[in-house]
Design an enzyme around this catalytic site. Structure first.
Site, PDB file in Angstrom:
ATOM      1  N   SER A 129      40.792  77.297  37.298  1.00  0.00           N
ATOM      2  CA  SER A 129      40.172  76.724  36.108  1.00  0.00           C
ATOM      3  C   SER A 129      39.644  75.339  36.419  1.00  0.00           C
ATOM      4  CB  SER A 129      41.205  76.620  34.998  1.00  0.00           C
ATOM      5  OG  SER A 129      42.190  75.670  35.370  1.00  0.00           O
ATOM      6  N   LYS A 130      38.871  74.842  35.517  1.00  0.00           N
ATOM      7  CA  LYS A 130      38.287  73.522  35.698  1.00  0.00           C
ATOM      8  C   LYS A 130      39.367  72.459  35.901  1.00  0.00           C
ATOM      9  CE  LYS A 130      35.351  70.230  33.408  1.00  0.00           C
ATOM     10  NZ  LYS A 130      34.440  69.888  32.345  1.00  0.00           N
ATOM     11  N   ARG A 131      40.364  72.536  35.054  1.00  0.00           N
ATOM     12  CA  ARG A 131      41.417  71.526  35.102  1.00  0.00           C
ATOM     13  C   ARG A 131      42.214  71.601  36.406  1.00  0.00           C
ATOM     14  NH1 ARG A 131      46.506  71.219  31.230  1.00  0.00           N
ATOM     15  NH2 ARG A 131      47.629  69.774  32.592  1.00  0.00           N
ATOM     16  N   LYS A 132      42.593  72.830  36.763  1.00  0.00           N
ATOM     17  CA  LYS A 132      43.363  73.020  37.988  1.00  0.00           C
ATOM     18  C   LYS A 132      42.603  72.523  39.201  1.00  0.00           C
ATOM     19  CE  LYS A 132      47.016  76.163  37.749  1.00  0.00           C
ATOM     20  NZ  LYS A 132      47.508  77.503  37.535  1.00  0.00           N
TER      21      LYS A 132
ATOM     22  N   GLU B  23      40.249  70.378  39.410  1.00  0.00           N
ATOM     23  CA  GLU B  23      40.139  68.924  39.450  1.00  0.00           C
ATOM     24  C   GLU B  23      41.423  68.276  39.936  1.00  0.00           C
ATOM     25  OE1 GLU B  23      38.754  67.969  35.563  1.00  0.00           O
ATOM     26  OE2 GLU B  23      36.662  68.382  36.110  1.00  0.00           O
TER      27      GLU B  23
END
Length: 496
Positions: free
Chosen positions: A263-266, A268
């Site tokens: 995911s985007k958060r992971k 990053e």
RNA sequence: GCCGCGUUCGUCUAGGGGUCUAGGACGCCGCCCUUUCACGGCGGUAGCACGGGUUCAAAUCCCGUACGCGGUACCA
């Protein structure tokens, strides 16, 4: 003669093109190109107006283009089955939604969000962990199956909000053949009466995707595994319309190194760029990204590793796609990047470097000098922009010394460097070349009875400010006598 | 919870009953090259999730278990 292959990449413009989305696009593209006459279609799935992002479509187009993926039909270059944005096809879906109601495969539902929440809550309390709007519950909800015909008509005429739901059969086994996974089957009792047309008049993904794939003559649906679970709904839809479903192929997901979908958060958190535009911005080689992504979940079956987009096109087949999720390995990407970087001529790299330097307001020397510097640096960097940082001493006197390298500046360093300085000072500009510079250094260390490094390291620090880097003598030759002497003098002055 | 899909070195993968004492790549470690750092060359480390079957023979086929992932919305 079989129908020509037509595949589509159907992203939702809710943000920048994710690396996973890019791989899906790539596989679709490779599949299309691996068949003569195969077409790669771009369709924008903008049916969720609340999540629409203005710049997203442009970003998608730009990202694909950067990778060398050519769209055969899309919003910007429509073919015969447009429009290619779902928001522009709204009327179409309504027509097909009504058709489904007439044929008894769908129905109107008037339940409000609150009523739906209440239903779920009620069911959950009575021990049902996953409440569904299904063959049982729809009997106690407000829809055209439970309400009297005239009340339904009245509500519709009054302009009351409604959705159209798929009437999922009570017990039916839905089977299909996935090109990657083989036989897959689901029981209809696990499905809910999927909303087909939302109360804002827009279709949901499920309806739009089926209608469009049919109308756009899509032969193969190649998409991420997250869609596998909703495929039975789509199969149901195809059969309700009396259409032959396309071939299905569900791709394994790209995983984060710590597990789970990337995911985007992971991403990053783990320092992995997640949007294609980040790779563009940070000067990755597009060929490297493409090559790396192609091999993330697929392999040609031999021991080869490096392939251009064109070659991949010839090698790609769906049956060689793996089933399990693939962890994104940033180090391997960097390895690919190095491979493609080193393939490029110094001239090409020089031009690219000028472009990058221009943006960062750095002034670069003339081509001849720049290309020689690149030649010396090329084998030591992973990305093109690192030529600038690692090679900064070629373009400017070092502003500071690498603290780590400074440890090699010992008490006897000034004496040795001074002695060397006086030797090279006697050289003419023409004589100031690598071989000569090296032999003079040997003279000094021999005269002093010390090892090579005793002089080499301090000299490197003085000339480059670093403790590592390209061949020192070749570097000094390129830098020139004047510059080298100036730097030595500066360092002697500063470090004593 | 339920449904579905997966599971070969740390990671990406080859392998589709005997040729597997499991091959390659990235990473990591060592050696050589280089009196820097890299590149390159050579070598090494490390894996068939587990348990039952089927078979003369299973990483390969079947069944379970475990674990992982996905889905379970008027999001895609």
């Amino acid at each position: 003669m079989e129908a020509p292959v037509r595949v589509r990449f159907a992203p939702s413009p809710t943000g920048f093109l994710h690396i996973g989305g890019l791989r899906t696009a790539l596989y679709n593209y490779l599949f299309a190109r691996s068949h003569t006459g195969g077409k790669f279609i771009l369709r924008i799935e903008d049916t969720d107006q609340s999540r629409y992002v203005e710049e997203a479509e442009d970003d998608i187009l730009r990202s694909l283009e950067w990778c060398g993926i050519v769209v055969d039909e899309g919003p910007d270059n429509p073919g015969e089955v447009g429009p290619y944005r779902q928001s522009e096809r709204k009327e179409l879906y309504n027509k097909y939604g009504k058709e489904l109601i007439e044929s008894g495969h769908a129905y109107y539902a008037f339940d409000t969000t609150e009523e739906l929440d209440q239903m779920r809550e009620r069911l959950q309390k009575s021990g049902n962990p996953s409440p569904k709007y299904d063959a049982i519950t729809r009997q106690s909800m407000k829809n055209s199956l439970t309400l009297p015909q005239d009340e339904v008509t009245k509500r519709l005429e009054a302009g009351e909000e409604y959705v159209i739901r798929l009437k999922v059969p009570r017990r039916e086994t839905i089977r299909f053949e996935d090109l990657i996974r083989g036989h897959v089957s689901f029981e209809s009792k696990g499905l809910d009466d999927q909303v087909l047309i939302k109360s804002d008049g827009m279709p949901t993904y499920h309806l739009a995707n089926v209608v469009d794939d049919y109308l756009m003559k899509i032969t193969h649906v190649i998409r991420g595994e997250e869609w596998l679970s909703s495929t039975p709904k789509h199969i149901l839809l195809y059969s309700a319309f009396g259409w032959e479903p396309p071939q299905m192929a569900h791709l394994p997901l790209i995983m984060s190194p710590t597990g789970g979908k990337l995911s985007k958060r992971k991403a990053e958190e783990e320092g992995i760029p997640v949007n294609t535009k980040d790779y563009i911005k940070h000067h990755y080689e597009p060929e490297a990204l493409v090559n790396f992504l192609a091999y993330l979940g697929w392999s040609p079956g031999d021991d080869s590793e490096i392939h251009s987009l064109n070659e991949l096109t010839r090698l790609f087949t769906l049956d060689r796609v793996s089933k399990g999720g693939a962890v994104f390995n940033h180090k391997k990407l960097m390895w690919y990047n190095e491979q493609y970087l080193r393939e490029q001529s110094n001239k090409v790299l020089a031009n690219r470097l000028r472009e990058i330097a221009g943006k960062e307001k750095i002034t670069l020397p003339d081509d001849d000098y720049l290309e020689k510097a690149i030649e010396l640096l090329k084998e030591r960097v992973s990305k093109v922009d690192e030529l600038l940082s690692m090679g900064s001493f070629f373009f400017d006197d070092p502003k500071e010394y690498d603290p780590n390298a400074l440890k090699k500046w010992k008490e006897d360093s000034p004496v040795l460097v001074k002695e060397y300085r006086s030797k090279i000072d006697k050289l003419s500009d023409e004589e100031f070349e690598a071989v000569k510079l090296k032999s003079l250094l040997e003279e000094v260390i021999n005269a002093n009875g010390v090892g090579f490094g005793k002089l080499m390291m301090p000299l490197r620090i003085a000339v480059t400010g670093q403790g590592f880097g390209p061949d020192l003598f070749a570097s000094m030759e390129l830098l020139g006598k004047e510059t080298v002497l100036r730097r030595i003098d500066n360092t002697l002055h500063e470090l004593g």
